[in-house]
Design a protein around this motif. Structure first.
Motif, mmCIF file in Angstrom:
data_model
loop_
_atom_site.group_PDB
_atom_site.id
_atom_site.type_symbol
_atom_site.label_atom_id
_atom_site.label_comp_id
_atom_site.label_asym_id
_atom_site.label_seq_id
_atom_site.Cartn_x
_atom_site.Cartn_y
_atom_site.Cartn_z
ATOM 1 N N VAL A 188 0.833 -1.200 0.000
ATOM 2 C CA VAL A 188 0.000 0.000 0.000
ATOM 3 C C VAL A 188 0.867 1.249 0.000
ATOM 4 C CG1 VAL A 188 -1.727 1.311 1.297
ATOM 5 C CG2 VAL A 188 -1.940 -1.163 1.096
ATOM 6 N N ARG A 189 1.934 1.238 0.778
ATOM 7 C CA ARG A 189 2.818 2.394 0.833
ATOM 8 C C ARG A 189 3.561 2.590 -0.484
ATOM 9 N NH1 ARG A 189 5.269 5.322 4.948
ATOM 10 N NH2 ARG A 189 5.984 7.272 4.027
ATOM 11 N N ARG A 190 3.849 1.493 -1.172
ATOM 12 C CA ARG A 190 4.529 1.609 -2.460
ATOM 13 C C ARG A 190 3.625 2.274 -3.492
ATOM 14 N NH1 ARG A 190 5.281 -1.677 -7.095
ATOM 15 N NH2 ARG A 190 3.903 -3.281 -6.256
ATOM 16 N N TYR A 191 2.340 1.943 -3.437
ATOM 17 C CA TYR A 191 1.402 2.547 -4.383
ATOM 18 C C TYR A 191 1.008 3.968 -3.975
ATOM 19 C CZ TYR A 191 0.658 -1.907 -6.778
ATOM 20 O OH TYR A 191 0.827 -3.055 -7.505
ATOM 21 N N ILE A 192 0.938 4.224 -2.658
ATOM 22 C CA ILE A 192 0.505 5.539 -2.170
ATOM 23 C C ILE A 192 1.581 6.066 -1.226
ATOM 24 C CG2 ILE A 192 -1.471 6.821 -1.251
ATOM 25 C CD1 ILE A 192 -3.124 4.292 -1.516
ATOM 26 N N PRO A 193 2.661 6.608 -1.739
ATOM 27 C CA PRO A 193 3.792 6.991 -0.884
ATOM 28 C C PRO A 193 3.497 8.154 0.045
ATOM 29 C CG PRO A 193 4.151 7.722 -3.141
ATOM 30 C CD PRO A 193 2.937 6.855 -3.168
ATOM 31 N N GLN A 194 2.429 8.933 -0.212
ATOM 32 C CA GLN A 194 2.155 10.090 0.641
ATOM 33 C C GLN A 194 1.421 9.729 1.929
ATOM 34 O OE1 GLN A 194 0.601 9.429 -2.228
ATOM 35 N NE2 GLN A 194 -1.470 10.261 -2.329
ATOM 36 N N LEU A 195 1.099 8.443 2.135
ATOM 37 C CA LEU A 195 0.365 8.035 3.332
ATOM 38 C C LEU A 195 1.189 8.255 4.593
ATOM 39 C CD1 LEU A 195 -1.540 4.713 2.547
ATOM 40 C CD2 LEU A 195 -2.475 6.996 2.902
ATOM 41 N N VAL A 196 0.505 8.701 5.646
ATOM 42 C CA VAL A 196 1.125 8.844 6.965
ATOM 43 C C VAL A 196 0.747 7.662 7.853
ATOM 44 C CG1 VAL A 196 1.282 10.294 9.031
ATOM 45 C CG2 VAL A 196 1.156 11.353 6.766
ATOM 46 N N THR A 197 -0.523 7.256 7.804
ATOM 47 C CA THR A 197 -0.982 6.109 8.596
ATOM 48 C C THR A 197 -1.796 5.176 7.727
ATOM 49 O OG1 THR A 197 -3.069 7.144 9.308
ATOM 50 C CG2 THR A 197 -1.112 7.556 10.653
ATOM 51 N N LEU A 198 -1.745 3.897 8.055
ATOM 52 C CA LEU A 198 -2.569 2.870 7.423
ATOM 53 C C LEU A 198 -3.223 2.050 8.519
ATOM 54 C CD1 LEU A 198 -3.576 1.300 4.942
ATOM 55 C CD2 LEU A 198 -1.486 -0.089 5.077
ATOM 56 N N ASP A 199 -4.549 1.997 8.514
ATOM 57 C CA ASP A 199 -5.320 1.296 9.541
ATOM 58 C C ASP A 199 -5.012 1.832 10.935
ATOM 59 O OD1 ASP A 199 -6.257 -0.200 7.453
ATOM 60 O OD2 ASP A 199 -4.962 -1.916 7.834
ATOM 61 N N GLY A 200 -4.759 3.124 11.033
ATOM 62 C CA GLY A 200 -4.501 3.753 12.317
ATOM 63 C C GLY A 200 -3.091 3.595 12.828
ATOM 64 N N ILE A 201 -2.227 2.913 12.087
ATOM 65 C CA ILE A 201 -0.839 2.686 12.500
ATOM 66 C C ILE A 201 0.069 3.553 11.636
ATOM 67 C CG2 ILE A 201 0.997 0.993 12.807
ATOM 68 C CD1 ILE A 201 -1.153 -1.139 13.058
ATOM 69 N N GLU A 202 0.902 4.343 12.278
ATOM 70 C CA GLU A 202 1.749 5.284 11.558
ATOM 71 C C GLU A 202 2.951 4.571 10.942
ATOM 72 O OE1 GLU A 202 3.971 9.595 12.341
ATOM 73 O OE2 GLU A 202 2.878 8.560 13.941
ATOM 74 N N TYR A 203 3.306 4.980 9.749
ATOM 75 C CA TYR A 203 4.513 4.468 9.108
ATOM 76 C C TYR A 203 5.734 5.091 9.782
ATOM 77 C CZ TYR A 203 2.089 2.239 5.210
ATOM 78 O OH TYR A 203 1.313 1.421 4.435
ATOM 79 N N LEU A 204 6.798 4.298 9.912
ATOM 80 C CA LEU A 204 8.008 4.774 10.583
ATOM 81 C C LEU A 204 8.769 5.764 9.720
ATOM 82 C CD1 LEU A 204 9.296 1.444 12.196
ATOM 83 C CD2 LEU A 204 7.921 3.262 13.240
ATOM 84 N N ASP A 205 8.862 5.491 8.422
ATOM 85 C CA ASP A 205 9.591 6.409 7.542
ATOM 86 C C ASP A 205 8.668 7.547 7.116
ATOM 87 O OD1 ASP A 205 8.068 4.478 6.277
ATOM 88 O OD2 ASP A 205 9.138 4.710 4.374
ATOM 89 N N PRO A 206 9.222 8.711 6.863
ATOM 90 C CA PRO A 206 8.399 9.873 6.489
ATOM 91 C C PRO A 206 7.705 9.644 5.153
ATOM 92 C CG PRO A 206 10.716 10.350 6.172
ATOM 93 C CD PRO A 206 10.659 9.036 6.890
#
Length: 331
Positions: free
Chosen positions: A214-232
């Motif tokens: 999901v992050r590869r397709y949508i790199p601007q995401l900050v959180t997915l399913d309420g869990i924050e990504y570690l990298d900016p």
């Protein structure tokens, strides 16, 4: 016959209910005595076997909004919570009664399509349509100013209509039937999207690389399913076509102010039957030929025509073909 109990309340005359006609007469008696008012109308057709069945009173949308919000000044209402059948309630007129509506909650309603909401809710920022039996999100193009969309526990399989939301920051589509990452990839076009909820979509969450994909397709995401990504978060891929990471700040797409002006051309070089003039091989020759032509070079060559049989070539000296190439100066 002994009088029956107070089945219909306190009536002057108690009528035995031996047939449908007597039932209708009993209802008329109750109407005269005010026991049944206009808010609980009944069917009085003596032929109808269901005569006497109460029919609920269905208010119009304005009455429904007044009852729900507790105010007659609907123009000042900014938040509404309803549980209705969208087509029967006439929700397409919401923009007329509540022009300043910013948050609309329809959780648990029956909404066949978001088109039932009309296309003039320009102030609407938050839309909640959880558990509304939605099969698609068609109609979002009429609600372009939405910033938060909650559409969990429906029957959605496609998220493409979300691309029309220019200012959306949060999308919740948990518990649907989405099973293809290609469907999710369209959300990269939502440049302001930061928070996405896709949990309980088994076709997606069952993938061991679910979060990374999901992050590869949508790199601007900050959180997915309420869990924050570690990298900016990164930039959407579509915003940097053909650019690398080292030159993303260069204005390579911008032309100089005089790019559209008519540029003079250098005198045409003599052409020969062998093709392009030898001036192309020497940049200094081109520079001297162009003079102060602001980076515009003109070369000419005779057209070459190959014979389909013997392969011989012939050129016409009377018609020269000119090719103009522009080299834009660096800023």
């Amino acid at each position: 016959m002994p009088p029956t109990e107070d089945i219909y309340g306190h009536c002057d005359d108690v009528v035995p209910l031996s047939n449908v006609q007597q039932l209708a007469n009993a209802v008329r008696t109750m109407l005269r005595n005010g026991i049944i008012n206009n808010a609980n109308r009944v069917l009085l057709d003596p032929i109808d076997p269901y005569a006497g069945t109460p029919v609920p009173y269905l208010p119009n949308l304005r009455d429904l909004l007044r009852r729900t919000t507790g105010t007659d000044d609907l123009a000042s209402v900014t938040e509404v919570k309803l549980r209705v059948i969208s087509r029967d309630a006439g929700l397409q007129h919401l923009s007329v009664h509540t022009p300043n509506l910013r948050e609309l909650t329809l959780d648990g309603s029956v909404v066949s399509s978001l088109r039932d909401l009309g296309c003039r809710l320009h102030s609407l920022k938050v839309l909640k349509v959880n558990r509304c039996k939605l099969k698609c999100l068609d109609g979002l193009n009429g609600l372009r100013n939405i910033e938060k969309l909650y559409a969990a526990n429906n029957k959605l399989t496609d998220l493409t209509p979300c691309t029309s939301l220019e200012f959306v920051r949060h999308i919740d589509c948990a518990g649907n039937l989405i099973d293809d990452f290609n469907v999710v990839s369209f959300l990269v076009l939502c440049g302001t999207l930061q928070h996405l909820v896709l949990e309980e979509n088994v076709g997606l969450t069952g993938n061991p690389n679910y979060r990374a994909e999901v992050r590869r397709y949508i790199p601007q995401l900050v959180t997915l399913d309420g869990i924050e990504y570690l990298d900016p978060p990164g930039r959407p891929h579509y915003s940097l076509p053909g650019r690398g990471e080292n030159n993303e700040n260069e204005n390579t797409d911008e032309l100089p102010d005089n790019a559209n002006e008519d540029l003079p051309t250098a005198p045409a070089q003599s052409s020969s039957n062998s093709g392009i003039t030898s001036a192309l091989a020497d940049p200094e020759t081109l520079a001297s030929a162009s003079g102060s032509n602001n980076g515009c070079y003109t070369v000419s060559f005779g057209p070459k025509v190959l014979s389909p049989r013997n392969g011989n070539s012939s050129s016409s000296s009377s018609a020269d073909c000119q090719v103009t190439t522009r080299r834009l100066p660096k800023k």
